[in-house]
Design an enzyme around this catalytic site. Structure first.
Site, PDB file in Angstrom:
ATOM      1  N   TYR B  82      -3.677  24.459 -21.130  1.00 31.69           N
ATOM      2  CA  TYR B  82      -3.367  25.903 -20.566  1.00 31.69           C
ATOM      3  C   TYR B  82      -3.283  27.061 -21.266  1.00 31.69           C
ATOM      4  O   TYR B  82      -2.905  26.898 -22.508  1.00 31.69           O
ATOM      5  CB  TYR B  82      -1.798  25.753 -19.975  1.00 31.69           C
ATOM      6  CG  TYR B  82      -1.122  26.772 -19.368  1.00 31.69           C
ATOM      7  CD1 TYR B  82      -1.422  27.438 -18.262  1.00 31.69           C
ATOM      8  CD2 TYR B  82       0.389  27.443 -20.154  1.00 31.69           C
ATOM      9  CE1 TYR B  82      -0.692  28.532 -17.579  1.00 31.69           C
ATOM     10  CE2 TYR B  82       0.698  28.547 -19.322  1.00 31.69           C
ATOM     11  CZ  TYR B  82       0.294  29.084 -18.343  1.00 31.69           C
ATOM     12  OH  TYR B  82       1.168  30.111 -17.424  1.00 31.69           O
ATOM     13  N   TYR B 236       8.655  21.453 -14.722  1.00 37.40           N
ATOM     14  CA  TYR B 236       8.630  21.937 -16.202  1.00 37.40           C
ATOM     15  C   TYR B 236       9.680  22.933 -16.663  1.00 37.40           C
ATOM     16  O   TYR B 236      10.226  22.761 -17.699  1.00 37.40           O
ATOM     17  CB  TYR B 236       7.087  22.380 -16.345  1.00 37.40           C
ATOM     18  CG  TYR B 236       6.852  22.451 -17.896  1.00 37.40           C
ATOM     19  CD1 TYR B 236       6.338  21.628 -18.685  1.00 37.40           C
ATOM     20  CD2 TYR B 236       6.882  23.867 -18.450  1.00 37.40           C
ATOM     21  CE1 TYR B 236       6.326  22.088 -20.301  1.00 37.40           C
ATOM     22  CE2 TYR B 236       6.610  24.296 -19.875  1.00 37.40           C
ATOM     23  CZ  TYR B 236       6.387  23.113 -20.578  1.00 37.40           C
ATOM     24  OH  TYR B 236       5.999  23.363 -21.898  1.00 37.40           O
ATOM     25  N   HIS B 237       9.444  23.972 -15.903  1.00 36.56           N
ATOM     26  CA  HIS B 237      10.234  25.371 -16.206  1.00 36.56           C
ATOM     27  C   HIS B 237      11.660  25.040 -16.179  1.00 36.56           C
ATOM     28  O   HIS B 237      12.435  25.548 -16.647  1.00 36.56           O
ATOM     29  CB  HIS B 237       9.823  26.236 -15.287  1.00 36.56           C
ATOM     30  CG  HIS B 237       8.455  26.488 -14.829  1.00 36.56           C
ATOM     31  ND1 HIS B 237       7.407  25.719 -14.174  1.00 36.56           N
ATOM     32  CD2 HIS B 237       7.375  26.878 -15.683  1.00 36.56           C
ATOM     33  CE1 HIS B 237       6.371  25.995 -14.144  1.00 36.56           C
ATOM     34  NE2 HIS B 237       6.091  26.923 -15.010  1.00 36.56           N
ATOM     35  N   LYS B 591      17.010  41.829 -20.875  1.00 36.84           N
ATOM     36  CA  LYS B 591      15.420  41.321 -21.078  1.00 36.84           C
ATOM     37  C   LYS B 591      14.990  42.838 -20.494  1.00 36.84           C
ATOM     38  O   LYS B 591      15.361  43.466 -19.764  1.00 36.84           O
ATOM     39  CB  LYS B 591      15.430  40.367 -20.206  1.00 36.84           C
ATOM     40  CG  LYS B 591      15.761  39.230 -20.218  1.00 36.84           C
ATOM     41  CD  LYS B 591      15.114  37.954 -20.133  1.00 36.84           C
ATOM     42  CE  LYS B 591      13.780  38.018 -20.803  1.00 36.84           C
ATOM     43  NZ  LYS B 591      13.326  36.939 -21.880  1.00 36.84           N
ATOM     44  N   ASP B 595       8.983  40.120 -18.188  1.00 38.50           N
ATOM     45  CA  ASP B 595       9.409  38.711 -18.669  1.00 38.50           C
ATOM     46  C   ASP B 595      10.870  38.239 -18.053  1.00 38.50           C
ATOM     47  O   ASP B 595      11.993  38.804 -18.334  1.00 38.50           O
ATOM     48  CB  ASP B 595       9.539  38.814 -20.150  1.00 38.50           C
ATOM     49  CG  ASP B 595       9.885  37.593 -20.898  1.00 38.50           C
ATOM     50  OD1 ASP B 595      10.111  36.612 -20.136  1.00 38.50           O
ATOM     51  OD2 ASP B 595      10.687  37.561 -22.020  1.00 38.50           O
ATOM     52  N   HIS B 597      11.936  35.095 -18.321  1.00 40.46           N
ATOM     53  CA  HIS B 597      12.689  33.962 -19.042  1.00 40.46           C
ATOM     54  C   HIS B 597      13.828  34.286 -19.460  1.00 40.46           C
ATOM     55  O   HIS B 597      14.175  34.749 -20.771  1.00 40.46           O
ATOM     56  CB  HIS B 597      11.768  33.368 -20.042  1.00 40.46           C
ATOM     57  CG  HIS B 597      10.149  32.953 -19.612  1.00 40.46           C
ATOM     58  ND1 HIS B 597       9.223  33.807 -19.705  1.00 40.46           N
ATOM     59  CD2 HIS B 597       9.882  31.477 -19.077  1.00 40.46           C
ATOM     60  CE1 HIS B 597       8.176  32.882 -19.015  1.00 40.46           C
ATOM     61  NE2 HIS B 597       8.489  31.746 -18.560  1.00 40.46           N
TER      62      HIS B 597
END
Lengths: 321, 718
Positions: B82, B236-237, B591, B595, B597
């Protein structure tokens, strides 16, 4: 006092510092705070104070975001005091209301302050009333006070705001049975949120449950009618009706003097509360300085005197000081 | 009646207890998932399993042992790295180099503005352009990205969820203009919006219209793009955000069920689209658990699809891509990450993945360099060519431990799947915020284990390197990238047929209102050179932009530290602070930029609150100006900026400026946490940042430092 001028000019940092001052638990700050508030009371603004309460999860903050957006678009200045519960265990808190007030928090015509409840009774934190006086002096048209939970309705409605509204979700009509009396007495407006999507019919049903519940309430001629409103915070529908209702109630109550009477009562209560706090503080100081409690309780434990004798003696002792 | 087995077992137990001086009943350990791991497993542990069939073979139902009979003995897994950064030109260079060195498939990382449907010239995305992926504004960028890469031969995976319509459209049009018909395009589009609402936050629209877009893409590709995977259902996340393996497994499969239902509601036959559903899991450091997870995933998906009535064998089989865990990488002693990644890669292979990305060791700090990317790729080449792991299919089958663990995981995951189903499926669960909160709870527990030392992370909380190595990292000049992109956008806007653009965008809006297929309409708009941002905004008119509400866990972190000295020390400091200052230390955790996350921010918020701080949480996607207003109105002592997408060099100075603009005398201190290369430390300190906390920072130590910094600041001014 320089701070007063800055507040009246609407300086954001000054307003914020002033709120910190009135919330402070430090003795010096309390004195300063009283001085500040008495000065500000001489320069009252024209704010309408509206309380919003309701059980967790009904979308209070989302409603305030949505309704607030509607108001700032109409050029109103909006002050928001959001009270979040502090943890009983750690005393810390997560103040997350603003994560749901995304658009209005950016707007220059808003001032949004979150405050931890610090375990104070009723969820109203120390300093909320004073904070609303600061925002009033700073020229905000509306001051919204948001709290979690319904248990505090009474405190909030009778002590802090001009209009008290309860936000509920669809389906909450079933719970009405048990709490009917308290709610119908204190709330001026019932806002049924989530009138959207799949929940629409449930929301309408809930609204009619509330309507029939308030019809039990004995209506006196000199108060404004209680209203039940359907809104969707997500779709921003029904907001016009909310502001209309608030303005109607205010003008009706002003006409029949109810508005001023309510504020007068709140002042009386406030004075009583302050007096109580000062006395309590003084007694606490005396108790700390006075060693008789520990001495006498030791005597009780040792079986030398009766418990009630000890209490009597301590009370006498403190009163004489 | 005594059997030989039970005699042996009794004997073993005695020896075990003699050697360890521990009662066997007390000798088990418990995993994050709440699964008991015993010191030994026997044949008895694989009798009467609920999900696993001990007699099944690879390529046979329930496909526990692998989707194919021959697996790697016929063809090894695809090495699919990736990557993507800066401009399309630079990413294209990087791809071509990698393909020359043995990489087989491409996997495109887009930058955050592209994910969120903003063009590079949008003011909201100032700090994010080209940072954590490549910036794509128009089809011209997409064409450059695949310059000299024939799209009829290369399978391309694209991590795109929010702006999936304009980006997939750009890919299709780029193919067309390379003379490759869309029915020849192969690869995968992630198109998994549900997990965005749980963890990654790169959504654009609310859940319901977002689900419609997913279904539109499944519908369109099932008819027009037979070689293309319409979705990559991603756990995954979730693991990256702190979910344990049971949560990852269960939520991913529950997401899958929801997508199947969405596609069925379009009137599609299940066997028309189910063979093109693919999956994507994270592989962390819990070696056997990860192997079992992949085996369990196939086993459960078979059951799920059978229940949906799928007939085609390909519909019943779960095929997956895997990536080694990014969150397991540490900033400290970074070469350890090569070793971690190697074990994780081996887990993925023993679990039977179809393709794999191995992380570069420097990814806890920055985007990979050419050199670190080479090592990451070689990790897989060595596994394929030197170790012999490709010679036998599912070599761990029959292991008492692995089979029992596979079954145990399946059972636990199934319970959670049923729980989500009982809420009415994942869309409803996501709206209620249930999965997000569970994942955050799990993340906080994990962090507490590391901070308390009950979980060892080599080089971080034990066996620290006394001489930390210096690592060179890739630096992106995002202002330059942004200027390049803006110029390209302006050129295209000047040369395109504006009337055609407006008309095709109007048709897209109509399609959204009439509920017809949106992919076909956005392909037209993109072909006319509408930008990614314009297509996204057109749909925003109809659907609105989604803002997530955010709940927080509390008490989970603190519970791990009952009686812990360091923890108590901080809470004591907090109490002393409150006595002296009339309130608790108050910190705004934010944040900024695009972004989303937010695992780090959430963990810091909840753990600081557990230590007695008052913590303000800001909404996601704030500008520095918004943050400054928020901080000043709430009169916080400090702002903690969490940054993982390299936007800090633009956004943090901007924040400092905004604070001074509102309050020239502001005493608010600012600290930064997250992925920050050491090269940037000086720059940040020069901008008056008070402290920097890299990945792997101990939160209790960080909290203590913050309260000390706040106290210092107050004293200096009094």
């Amino acid at each position: 006092m320089q701070l007063v001028e800055k507040i009246i000019k609407g300086e954001r940092a000054a307003i914020a510092k002033a709120i910190t001052l009135v919330e402070s638990s430090r003795e010096n700050d309390k004195k300063e705070s009283r001085k500040l508030i008495s000065e500000l009371l001489n320069k009252p603004g024209k704010s309408i104070r509206v309380g919003f309460s309701g059980p967790p999860g009904v979308g209070k903050s989302t409603f305030i975001e949505s309704f607030g957006r509607y108001l700032v678009e109409k050029n109103y200045k909006l002050g928001i005091l959001a009270i979040d519960p502090s943890s009983q265990i750690t005393g810390g808190s997560i103040l997350g209301d603003k994560t749901r007030m995304i658009e209005i928090s950016k707007n220059p015509n808003t001032f949004i302050r979150s405050t931890p409840s610090r375990g104070s009774l009723g969820g109203i934190s120390v300093g909320t009333r004073e904070a609303s006086i600061i925002l009033d002096a700073a020229g905000y048209d509306f001051i919204f006070i948001e709290t979690v939970g319904v248990g505090q309705s009474e405190t909030m409605a009778t002590n802090l705001v001009d209009i008290f509204s309860l936000i509920v979700g669809p389906g909450s009509g079933d719970e009405l049975q048990g709490i009917k009396k308290g709610i119908t007495e204190y709330a001026d407006i019932f806002i049924v949120n989530k009138n959207d999507g799949d929940l629409k019919s449930e929301a309408s049903k809930t609204a009619s449950d509330y309507k029939s519940a308030i019809s039990y309430y004995k209506k006196s001629n000199d108060t404004a009618d209680k209203e039940v409103l359907l809104v969707s915070a997500i779709e921003q529908t029904g907001m016009e009706k909310v502001i209309e209702t608030i303005q109607n109630i205010v003008s009706q109550n002003k006409k029949n003097k109810n508005f001023d009477e309510r504020r007068a009562k709140q002042f009386t209560y406030w004075i009583e509360e302050e007096v109580r706090e000062i006395i309590q503080f003084n007694i606490q100081k005396k108790i700390k300085a006075d060693g008789s409690i520990s001495q006498l309780s030791q005597k009780v434990m040792d079986g030398k005197i009766q418990m009630f004798e000890a209490i009597e003696a301590i009370t006498q002792n403190l009163q004489n000081k | 009646m005594k059997t030989k087995n039970s005699d042996n077992y009794t004997k073993w137990q005695k020896s075990f207890e003699r050697e360890t001086k521990i009662d066997l009943n007390e000798a088990s350990s418990e995993t994050d998932e709440g699964i008991e791991i015993k010191p030994v497993y026997t044949k008895a542990d694989i009798e009467n399993l609920s999900f696993v069939d001990n007699d099944s073979l690879p390529g046979q139902l329930p496909y526990t042992r692998g989707p194919k009979a021959s697996m790697y003995t016929n063809r090894p897994w695809t090495i699919r790295q990736y990557a993507g950064f800066s401009t399309a030109e630079e990413s294209n260079d990087f791809y071509k180099k990698n393909l020359k060195s043995g990489q087989k498939g491409l996997s495109v990382a887009f930058d955050l503005p592209t994910h969120r449907g903003y063009d590079s010239d949008d003011d909201l995305v100032m700090g994010d352009v080209g940072k954590a992926g490549v910036a794509i504004d128009t089809v011209e960028d997409m064409k450059i990205l695949f310059n000299d890469i024939p799209l009829d031969q290369m399978s391309v995976s694209m991590t795109m969820n929010g702006a999936v319509l304009p980006v997939l459209s750009s890919f299709i049009v780029a193919g067309e203009e390379q003379n490759v018909n869309k029915n020849l395009l192969s690869g995968t589009i992630q198109n998994d919006i549900l997990k965005e609402f749980m963890v990654r936050n790169t959504y654009i629209y609310p859940p319901d219209p977002s689900m419609k877009i997913v279904a539109d893409i499944i519908e369109f590709t099932s008819k027009e793009m037979p070689k293309f995977n319409s979705i990559s259902i991603s756990g995954y996340h979730m693991q990256e955000a702190g979910a344990d393996n049971v949560l990852e497994l269960a939520y991913t499969l529950a997401d899958g069920m929801e997508y199947v239902r969405a596609a069925l509601s379009k009137g599609l036959d299940i066997d028309d689209f189910a063979p093109r559903l693919s999956f994507f899991f994270a592989i962390g450091t819990d070696f056997f658990m990860e192997i079992a997870k992949l085996r369990a995933a196939r086993t459960l998906w078979y059951k799920i699809m059978k229940d949906f009535g799928a007939k085609n064998e390909k519909s019943l089989i779960l095929r997956t891509h895997c990536q080694t865990s990014g969150v397991s990488l540490t900033e400290k002693d970074p070469y350890n990450n090569i070793i971690r990644t190697s074990y994780e890669a081996l887990s993925a292979i023993l679990g039977g993945t179809q393709s794999l990305h191995t992380n570069s060791f420097d990814e806890a700090i920055a985007l990979p360099t050419d050199e670190s990317a080479r090592i990451a790729r070689n990790t897989q080449l060595i596994l394929q060519n030197e170790t012999g792991v490709t010679n036998t299919v599912d070599p761990l089958a029959g292991s008492y431990f692995i089979e029992s663990l596979t079954d145990e995981l399946s059972k636990k995951a199934w319970e959670i799947i049923e729980e989500i189903e009982s809420l009415g499926g994942m869309t409803k669960a996501v709206k209620a915020g249930v999965p997000k909160l569970k994942i955050e709870e799990s993340a906080t527990k994990k962090q507490a284990k590391v901070d308390s030392g009950s979980r060892v992370v080599v080089g971080v909380n034990k066996f620290k390197n006394p001489k930390e190595p210096k690592v060179d990292v890739r630096v992106i000049d995002n202002n330059r990238v942004r200027d390049d992109q803006i110029k390209k956008i302006n050129d295209i806007k000047a040369s395109r047929d504006q009337k055609a653009v407006d008309e095709s965008l109007a048709k897209l809006v109509t399609a959204a209102k009439e509920d017809s297929n949106l992919l076909a309409r956005s392909i037209d708009a993109i072909k006319n050179r509408a930008t990614v941002g314009e297509v996204s905004k057109a749909l925003e008119q109809v659907y609105g932009r989604h803002f997530a509400t955010s709940l927080s866990v509390s008490g989970v972190y603190g519970k791990h530290f009952e009686g812990d000295e360091d923890f108590m020390n901080v809470t004591k400091k907090v109490n002393i602070f409150e006595e002296a200052n009339g309130r608790r230390p108050r910190v705004l955790v934010v944040k900024m930029g695009q972004d989303g996350h937010d695992r780090g921010a959430k963990i810091v918020a909840t753990s600081f609150a557990d230590m007695g701080f008052d913590v303000d949480m800001g909404p996601l996607f704030q500008s520095p100006k918004d943050v400054a207003k928020d901080a000043i109105e709430n009169d916080v002592h400090a702002i903690g900026v969490s940054t993982l997408a390299a936007g800090h060099k633009t956004l943090v100075p901007e924040l400092m400026k905004s604070l001074k603009e509102i309050d020239p005398k502001s005493k608010i201190i600012v600290f930064v946490g997250g992925v920050i290369p050491e090269q940037d430390y000086d720059f940040l300190y020069e901008n008056n940042i008070s402290a920097i906390f890299g990945p792997g920072s101990n939160i209790i130590e960080s909290a203590e430092k913050v309260i000390d910094l706040i106290s210092d600041k107050i004293h200096k001014h009094n």
